[in-house]
Write a protein that holds these residues in place. Structure first.
Motif, PDB file in Angstrom:
ATOM      1  N   THR A 208      55.227  72.378   1.211  1.00  0.00           N
ATOM      2  CA  THR A 208      55.355  71.757  -0.104  1.00  0.00           C
ATOM      3  C   THR A 208      56.811  71.383  -0.304  1.00  0.00           C
ATOM      4  OG1 THR A 208      53.524  73.010  -1.077  1.00  0.00           O
ATOM      5  CG2 THR A 208      55.150  72.084  -2.594  1.00  0.00           C
ATOM      6  N   PHE A 209      57.048  70.121  -0.610  1.00  0.00           N
ATOM      7  CA  PHE A 209      58.407  69.659  -0.857  1.00  0.00           C
ATOM      8  C   PHE A 209      58.805  70.065  -2.275  1.00  0.00           C
ATOM      9  CE2 PHE A 209      61.230  66.065  -2.239  1.00  0.00           C
ATOM     10  CZ  PHE A 209      62.335  66.460  -1.492  1.00  0.00           C
ATOM     11  N   VAL A 210      59.800  70.931  -2.383  1.00  0.00           N
ATOM     12  CA  VAL A 210      60.248  71.421  -3.691  1.00  0.00           C
ATOM     13  C   VAL A 210      61.088  70.363  -4.398  1.00  0.00           C
ATOM     14  CG1 VAL A 210      61.550  73.218  -4.884  1.00  0.00           C
ATOM     15  CG2 VAL A 210      60.161  73.802  -2.878  1.00  0.00           C
ATOM     16  N   GLY A 211      61.948  69.694  -3.637  1.00  0.00           N
ATOM     17  CA  GLY A 211      62.790  68.648  -4.198  1.00  0.00           C
ATOM     18  C   GLY A 211      64.164  68.659  -3.576  1.00  0.00           C
ATOM     19  N   PRO A 212      65.003  67.700  -3.951  1.00  0.00           N
ATOM     20  CA  PRO A 212      66.393  67.716  -3.480  1.00  0.00           C
ATOM     21  C   PRO A 212      67.165  68.848  -4.148  1.00  0.00           C
ATOM     22  CG  PRO A 212      66.071  65.956  -5.074  1.00  0.00           C
ATOM     23  CD  PRO A 212      64.718  66.546  -4.827  1.00  0.00           C
ATOM     24  N   ILE A 213      68.203  69.322  -3.475  1.00  0.00           N
ATOM     25  CA  ILE A 213      69.041  70.347  -4.082  1.00  0.00           C
ATOM     26  C   ILE A 213      69.801  69.715  -5.255  1.00  0.00           C
ATOM     27  CG2 ILE A 213      69.216  71.537  -1.873  1.00  0.00           C
ATOM     28  CD1 ILE A 213      72.108  70.594  -1.666  1.00  0.00           C
ATOM     29  N   PRO A 214      70.342  70.520  -6.176  1.00  0.00           N
ATOM     30  CA  PRO A 214      71.000  69.952  -7.361  1.00  0.00           C
ATOM     31  C   PRO A 214      72.058  68.902  -7.014  1.00  0.00           C
ATOM     32  CG  PRO A 214      70.761  72.310  -7.603  1.00  0.00           C
ATOM     33  CD  PRO A 214      70.334  71.989  -6.213  1.00  0.00           C
ATOM     34  N   ARG A 215      72.108  67.856  -7.832  1.00  0.00           N
ATOM     35  CA  ARG A 215      72.994  66.727  -7.541  1.00  0.00           C
ATOM     36  C   ARG A 215      74.451  67.160  -7.440  1.00  0.00           C
ATOM     37  NH1 ARG A 215      72.505  61.847  -6.668  1.00  0.00           N
ATOM     38  NH2 ARG A 215      70.267  61.989  -7.056  1.00  0.00           N
ATOM     39  N   GLU A 216      74.848  68.149  -8.252  1.00  0.00           N
ATOM     40  CA  GLU A 216      76.250  68.594  -8.214  1.00  0.00           C
ATOM     41  C   GLU A 216      76.620  69.223  -6.872  1.00  0.00           C
ATOM     42  OE1 GLU A 216      74.592  69.546 -12.389  1.00  0.00           O
ATOM     43  OE2 GLU A 216      73.882  69.489 -10.310  1.00  0.00           O
TER      44      GLU A 216
END
Length: 264
Positions: A208-216
């Motif tokens: 399951t793709f959780v998402g990109p890591i935080p943009r900062e």
């Protein structure tokens, strides 16, 4: 011209055209890292059909000194006309005289993402604090042996103040051709969470793709192509690079989880 002479002339013309066609077709040798490979593997057959050239592909990490890494292959003198990999790694190859500086073309941009095994709970990574907690709570962590993994293990973990806490439960995964993608390790349950370029995660089954890591915290990676200094099929190699950077290639690049430079 009688019928027999005409037949001989037509045969000679056909032979000359066949020779000319064979002479214009080329074998283009490409060395490529994993991040752009999904899009590349779909685009190459289109290029071959349009151009008549044949593309011969060798895979390896953009960075590092393993025998399969692109820098090692080039230094050994393995054949290459085009090199495709992380933009910063191509810059280093330029400094080493292995790639032509004036030929570099940016193809796409990518972000680092995180996955868990299919069916597992999805950790909250929507903020820096939540991301730090996900790292500390995870029982095991996997990351790649190329650009994203180098950034996480040498920069990001230390920046978050968790380097010591995650060191004993982290695993570096050797990539293709002899290795595998981080998501495959997670899909088997050998790591609870895994990190790699988004384009190398989203097409792997069992995760399951959780998402990109935080943009900062994100390190945006560009993928680029350039001519190898020892390229023997320069014209055909340049044609391949132009095609990969063209608007025609953009939809395939987007489907692979990347942002095409041609869309800017």
């Amino acid at each position: 011209m009688n019928r027999r002479a005409l037949a001989r002339w037509l045969l000679a013309l056909a032979s000359s055209l066949l020779v000319a066609g064979a002479a214009s077709a080329a074998d283009v040798h490409v060395m490529i890292s994993a991040g752009f490979f999904q899009a590349y593997s779909e685009l190459v057959p289109v290029f071959e059909k349009k151009s008549g050239h044949r593309v011969v592909t060798t895979r390896g990490p953009s960075l590092g000194d393993s025998p399969e890494a692109i820098p090692s292959r080039l230094k050994r003198g393995e054949p290459a006309d085009v090199v495709i990999g992380v933009g910063a790694s191509l810059d280093e190859l330029v400094r080493q005289g292995l790639v032509r500086a004036d030929s570099k073309v940016d193809l796409a941009r990518s972000e680092i993402g995180m996955v868990v095994r299919a069916g597992a709970a999805r950790p909250d990574i929507g903020s820096i604090d939540a991301f730090r907690k996900a790292l500390l709570d995870a029982k095991s962590i996997a990351y790649s042996d190329s650009a994203s993994g180098i950034y996480l293990s040498t920069v990001l973990f230390a920046r978050l103040g968790v380097a010591d806490q995650v060191a004993g439960k982290s695993r570096k995964v050797r990539g293709p051709p002899s290795g595998e993608q981080v998501a495959e390790v997670v899909a088997r349950g050998e790591a609870e969470i895994g990190f790699q370029q988004v384009s190398e995660l989203i097409h792997v089954p069992g995760i399951t793709f959780v998402g990109p890591i935080p943009r900062e915290l994100q390190q945006e990676t560009s993928y680029s192509a350039a001519l190898a200094s020892a390229a023997s099929e320069r014209e055909a190699a340049e044609a391949l690079i132009r095609f990969l950077a063209s608007p025609e290639a953009a939809p395939t690049i987007v489907k692979a989880g990347l942002a095409p430079m041609s869309a800017r």
